[in-house]
Design an enzyme around this catalytic site. Sequence first.
Site, PDB file in Angstrom:
ATOM      1  N   SER A  82       0.867  -1.169   0.000  1.00  0.00           N
ATOM      2  CA  SER A  82       0.000   0.000   0.000  1.00  0.00           C
ATOM      3  C   SER A  82       0.905   1.220   0.000  1.00  0.00           C
ATOM      4  CB  SER A  82      -0.894  -0.019   1.237  1.00  0.00           C
ATOM      5  OG  SER A  82      -1.967   0.881   1.045  1.00  0.00           O
ATOM      6  N   GLU A  83       0.701   2.131  -0.948  1.00  0.00           N
ATOM      7  CA  GLU A  83       1.730   3.159  -1.183  1.00  0.00           C
ATOM      8  C   GLU A  83       1.818   4.203  -0.073  1.00  0.00           C
ATOM      9  OE1 GLU A  83      -0.824   2.632  -3.247  1.00  0.00           O
ATOM     10  OE2 GLU A  83      -1.684   4.505  -4.001  1.00  0.00           O
ATOM     11  N   ASN A  84       0.882   4.181   0.881  1.00  0.00           N
ATOM     12  CA  ASN A  84       1.067   5.064   2.030  1.00  0.00           C
ATOM     13  C   ASN A  84       2.129   4.534   2.987  1.00  0.00           C
ATOM     14  OD1 ASN A  84      -0.952   3.034   2.464  1.00  0.00           O
ATOM     15  ND2 ASN A  84      -1.490   4.008   4.389  1.00  0.00           N
TER      16      ASN A  84
END
Lengths: 229, 209
Positions: free
Chosen positions: B45-47
Amino acid sequence: MNKVVSGAEEAIAGITDGMTLMLGGFGLCGLPENCIAALVKSNIKELTCISNNAGVDDFGIGLMLKQRQVKKMIASYVGENAEFERQLLSGELEVELIPQGTLATRCMATGYGMPAIFTPAGIGTEIAIGKEVRNFNGKDYLMEMAFDADFAIVKAWKGDTAGNLIYKSTARNFNPVMAMAGKITIAEVEELVEPGELDPDHIHTPGIYVHRIFKGEDYEKRIEKRTVR
Amino acid sequence: MWNKEQIAERIALEIKDGYYVNLGIGIPTLVANYIPDTMDVVLQSENGLLGMGPFPFAGEEDADTINAGKQTITMLPGSAVFDSAMSFGMIRAKKVNLTILGAMEVSENGDIANWKIPGKMVKGMGGAMDLVASADNIIVAMQHVNKEGESKLLPQCTLPLTGVNCVKKIVTELGVFDVLPEGGFKVVECAPGVTLEDIRKATKGKLVD
């Protein structure tokens, strides 16, 4: 090296009209809630805010937008804020949308003392207009400049009085790279401890990057999209 | 014809054992439900998370643990969290094997548009521009036509681009399509009950049978 200030109000001292601020967080996760509340209470305006998102209508940077304290917003995704969209479409608010990785890496460049980065993000799109393109090994990259921010305001889980910081879970997000990038960096933490209580091996942000630190009084930690099985 | 769940189920067949996968918001998020337990797949998840697990049980939500769609999630054993710069570092360095995302338009040479409708909708690109500029393996999950009934598979995109020449495969309610290197949408598979004629009618870009 004691960097403790009494609270959010003292922490934001020196922020004046027209300055550029970085604000950590992703959505409503890992937001410096106490500093944002103090900014909302203040009369400071004409701010340029660098943050991944613009909050929601009644929380986060959304509260500053509502009071028209923000002149320009630099962000990657602003989809959850009706007031933001209204101010943008009516031309009241200046907005620069940039790719999320570019945003993070421009912060990183500042903290690492590098003037610019090269990234393929945005090649062939309107983001590339007016920017220098360099070809490395057959692939085009955009040159993107490091940020210049007067203050960076971040939120960590634990910190010590010397400014060393540890983040929790995905509330880390933009906080460490922004902490490194402010001319003055303010950190608010859930737990403030004495030097020696944090394991040096576990520090995410070394205190050298942090100028002011305090324990936040109040964390609502609002959940934007509560999703369960 | 496939519904959204079935589109997700079909895309899951493209995932291989050992893959690190980034799932976008919308239909791509559903793909996680169809990855077989026998496979060792890690979701990014790119966060700032590797090892994303299912949504939490009610009462176990943690405000500090969310995915890139801002939903509460859980972390599986072996997870790692990191900052946003490192998250896009691993994407740019091609450590993520497969990217699955939604789109408003895809062109027959693999251009994608999914972040802006001038004058109407400005949500921003989030991490999409970084993902499509760096990933070698990009699958788009979307409806074949928009709300006005117009094809989203086009000779050229009409909306502001997110990336150029990058989409490799598209899965819609009508079928599976490869974007050919020389240009054009190759029909790989028709969804149940869908004919080539149905697809032809719904596709404005060049179709290759």
